[in-house]
Design a protein around this motif. Structure first.
Motif, mmCIF file in Angstrom:
data_model
loop_
_atom_site.group_PDB
_atom_site.id
_atom_site.type_symbol
_atom_site.label_atom_id
_atom_site.label_comp_id
_atom_site.label_asym_id
_atom_site.label_seq_id
_atom_site.Cartn_x
_atom_site.Cartn_y
_atom_site.Cartn_z
ATOM 1 N N PRO A 25 53.988 67.563 78.917
ATOM 2 C CA PRO A 25 52.575 67.761 78.755
ATOM 3 C C PRO A 25 51.617 68.332 79.707
ATOM 4 O O PRO A 25 50.596 68.859 79.247
ATOM 5 C CB PRO A 25 52.207 66.205 78.348
ATOM 6 N N PHE A 26 52.082 68.608 80.651
ATOM 7 C CA PHE A 26 51.311 68.802 81.783
ATOM 8 C C PHE A 26 51.659 70.263 82.503
ATOM 9 O O PHE A 26 50.888 71.043 83.134
ATOM 10 C CB PHE A 26 51.051 67.986 82.923
ATOM 11 N N VAL A 27 52.926 70.570 82.677
ATOM 12 C CA VAL A 27 53.646 71.429 83.577
ATOM 13 C C VAL A 27 52.908 72.895 83.204
ATOM 14 O O VAL A 27 52.596 73.760 84.172
ATOM 15 C CB VAL A 27 55.103 71.657 83.413
ATOM 16 N N GLU A 28 52.803 73.261 81.936
ATOM 17 C CA GLU A 28 52.146 74.628 81.861
ATOM 18 C C GLU A 28 50.773 74.730 82.335
ATOM 19 O O GLU A 28 50.625 75.918 82.854
ATOM 20 C CB GLU A 28 52.230 75.065 80.169
ATOM 21 N N GLN A 29 50.115 73.802 82.264
ATOM 22 C CA GLN A 29 48.679 73.849 82.777
ATOM 23 C C GLN A 29 48.743 74.179 84.401
ATOM 24 O O GLN A 29 48.108 74.749 84.960
ATOM 25 C CB GLN A 29 47.902 72.736 82.382
ATOM 26 N N ALA A 30 49.564 73.279 85.013
ATOM 27 C CA ALA A 30 49.843 73.431 86.266
ATOM 28 C C ALA A 30 50.291 74.870 86.837
ATOM 29 O O ALA A 30 49.799 75.467 87.869
ATOM 30 C CB ALA A 30 51.108 72.431 86.796
ATOM 31 N N THR A 129 47.095 72.862 111.500
ATOM 32 C CA THR A 129 48.508 72.941 110.930
ATOM 33 C C THR A 129 48.442 72.944 109.420
ATOM 34 O O THR A 129 49.213 73.104 108.701
ATOM 35 C CB THR A 129 49.296 71.911 111.484
ATOM 36 N N MET A 130 47.106 72.364 109.203
ATOM 37 C CA MET A 130 47.001 72.012 107.623
ATOM 38 C C MET A 130 45.463 72.187 107.279
ATOM 39 O O MET A 130 44.627 71.998 108.170
ATOM 40 C CB MET A 130 47.650 70.771 107.236
ATOM 41 N N SER A 131 45.176 72.025 106.111
ATOM 42 C CA SER A 131 43.755 72.237 105.575
ATOM 43 C C SER A 131 43.895 71.496 104.072
ATOM 44 O O SER A 131 44.907 71.540 103.732
ATOM 45 C CB SER A 131 43.193 73.327 105.323
ATOM 46 N N PHE A 132 42.679 70.782 103.610
ATOM 47 C CA PHE A 132 42.875 70.204 102.502
ATOM 48 C C PHE A 132 41.199 70.181 102.095
ATOM 49 O O PHE A 132 40.547 70.583 102.910
ATOM 50 C CB PHE A 132 43.387 68.695 102.458
ATOM 51 N N HIS A 133 41.093 69.870 100.883
ATOM 52 C CA HIS A 133 39.763 69.560 100.374
ATOM 53 C C HIS A 133 39.660 68.367 99.430
ATOM 54 O O HIS A 133 40.724 67.959 99.267
ATOM 55 C CB HIS A 133 39.281 71.255 99.563
ATOM 56 N N ARG A 134 38.168 68.488 99.218
ATOM 57 C CA ARG A 134 38.122 67.010 98.003
ATOM 58 C C ARG A 134 38.837 67.589 96.704
ATOM 59 O O ARG A 134 38.914 68.751 96.557
ATOM 60 C CB ARG A 134 36.589 66.931 97.889
ATOM 61 N N THR A 135 39.013 66.482 96.053
ATOM 62 C CA THR A 135 39.298 66.650 94.697
ATOM 63 C C THR A 135 38.806 65.665 93.556
ATOM 64 O O THR A 135 38.235 64.580 94.032
ATOM 65 C CB THR A 135 40.908 66.436 94.486
ATOM 66 N N GLU A 136 38.715 66.101 92.374
ATOM 67 C CA GLU A 136 38.111 65.277 91.299
ATOM 68 C C GLU A 136 39.610 64.688 90.623
ATOM 69 O O GLU A 136 40.245 65.367 90.148
ATOM 70 C CB GLU A 136 37.398 65.860 90.291
ATOM 71 N N LEU A 137 39.520 63.208 90.522
ATOM 72 C CA LEU A 137 40.683 62.657 89.776
ATOM 73 C C LEU A 137 40.145 62.558 88.320
ATOM 74 O O LEU A 137 39.176 62.112 87.947
ATOM 75 C CB LEU A 137 40.583 61.016 90.409
ATOM 76 N N VAL A 138 40.935 63.113 87.649
ATOM 77 C CA VAL A 138 41.056 63.054 86.067
ATOM 78 C C VAL A 138 42.246 62.312 85.477
ATOM 79 O O VAL A 138 43.435 62.812 85.784
ATOM 80 C CB VAL A 138 40.518 64.517 85.513
ATOM 81 N N ASP A 139 42.091 61.281 84.553
ATOM 82 C CA ASP A 139 43.124 60.693 83.986
ATOM 83 C C ASP A 139 43.669 61.644 82.902
ATOM 84 O O ASP A 139 43.014 62.531 82.381
ATOM 85 C CB ASP A 139 42.679 59.175 83.452
ATOM 86 N N GLN A 140 44.864 61.362 82.166
ATOM 87 C CA GLN A 140 45.448 61.889 81.252
ATOM 88 C C GLN A 140 44.586 61.937 79.953
ATOM 89 O O GLN A 140 44.554 62.860 79.213
ATOM 90 C CB GLN A 140 46.598 61.102 80.708
ATOM 91 N N ASP A 141 43.817 60.954 79.845
ATOM 92 C CA ASP A 141 42.638 60.998 78.738
ATOM 93 C C ASP A 141 41.495 61.667 78.946
ATOM 94 O O ASP A 141 40.742 61.965 78.155
ATOM 95 C CB ASP A 141 42.584 59.570 78.139
ATOM 96 N N GLY A 142 41.542 62.410 80.031
ATOM 97 C CA GLY A 142 40.120 63.178 80.332
ATOM 98 C C GLY A 142 38.982 62.603 81.272
ATOM 99 O O GLY A 142 38.129 63.095 81.488
#
Length: 181
Positions: A25-30, A129-142
């Motif tokens: 259900p998710f891989v194409e969007q990824a 050696t690495m970097s990261f950023h903030r993220t918004e958590l979104v559940d399967q139902d949006g």
């Protein structure tokens, strides 16, 4: 180590590592969120997708998109399930980029400049050696689960001891410098 200015004169490669298992259900969007990255002429992106013997048709979607984008997507199909850790370790071993980004098959990037911004930041800070950023958590139902890490965590500062106490780095936000591990 070359200066940021010297690095800007050569092509840098980003290997995006996508482990997946039963993510139909998710891989194409990824995958599309990787293909939509606008990185600039001196950065090349390759996407290595390792399907760990999915049973839900994930492999069919990966194969279709890999056929449409053979210069970008490298598919790996496991004949039997090897598990999350072995699947990821093999992906890591196959990565040839100067930088490595991780995006699991059930996640996606929302900004088309995510990789460009991280490459620029890593180029400007050769000591990182690495970097990261903030993220918004979104559940399967949006439904939205908030921003991670929270403002309070960032205000306290980020160092090895705070990460050891509770890792709040979300996997799809990370970019590693090749050779770190």
């Amino acid at each position: 180590m070359p200066t940021a200015k010297a690095r800007q004169g050569r092509t840098r490669r980003v290997s995006v590592l996508m482990p997946t298992y039963n993510h139909r259900p998710f891989v194409e969007q990824a995958i599309r969120s990787v293909l939509e990255q606008v990185v600039g002429g001196d950065v090349r992106v390759s996407l290595i997708v390792a399907d760990d013997a999915s049973t839900d048709g994930t492999d069919v979607i990966v194969a279709r998109l890999a056929a449409e984008h053979p210069d970008t997507i490298v598919p790996i199909y496991r004949p039997s399930n090897v598990g999350m850790y072995r699947n990821f370790a093999d992906l890591w071993d196959r990565a040839g980029g100067d930088y490595l980004a991780v995006l699991e098959g059930d996640d996606y990037w929302t900004r088309p400049d995510k990789l460009r911004l991280q490459v620029a930041a890593m180029d400007s800070h050769p000591e990182w050696t690495m970097s990261f950023h903030r993220t918004e958590l979104v559940d399967q139902d949006g439904s939205r689960g908030g921003i991670f890490p929270e403002d309070e965590a960032i205000a306290r500062g980020i160092d090895v001891s705070t990460l050891a106490a509770g890792n709040y780095i979300s996997t799809p936000t990370v970019m590693y410098r090749q050779g770190v591990l």
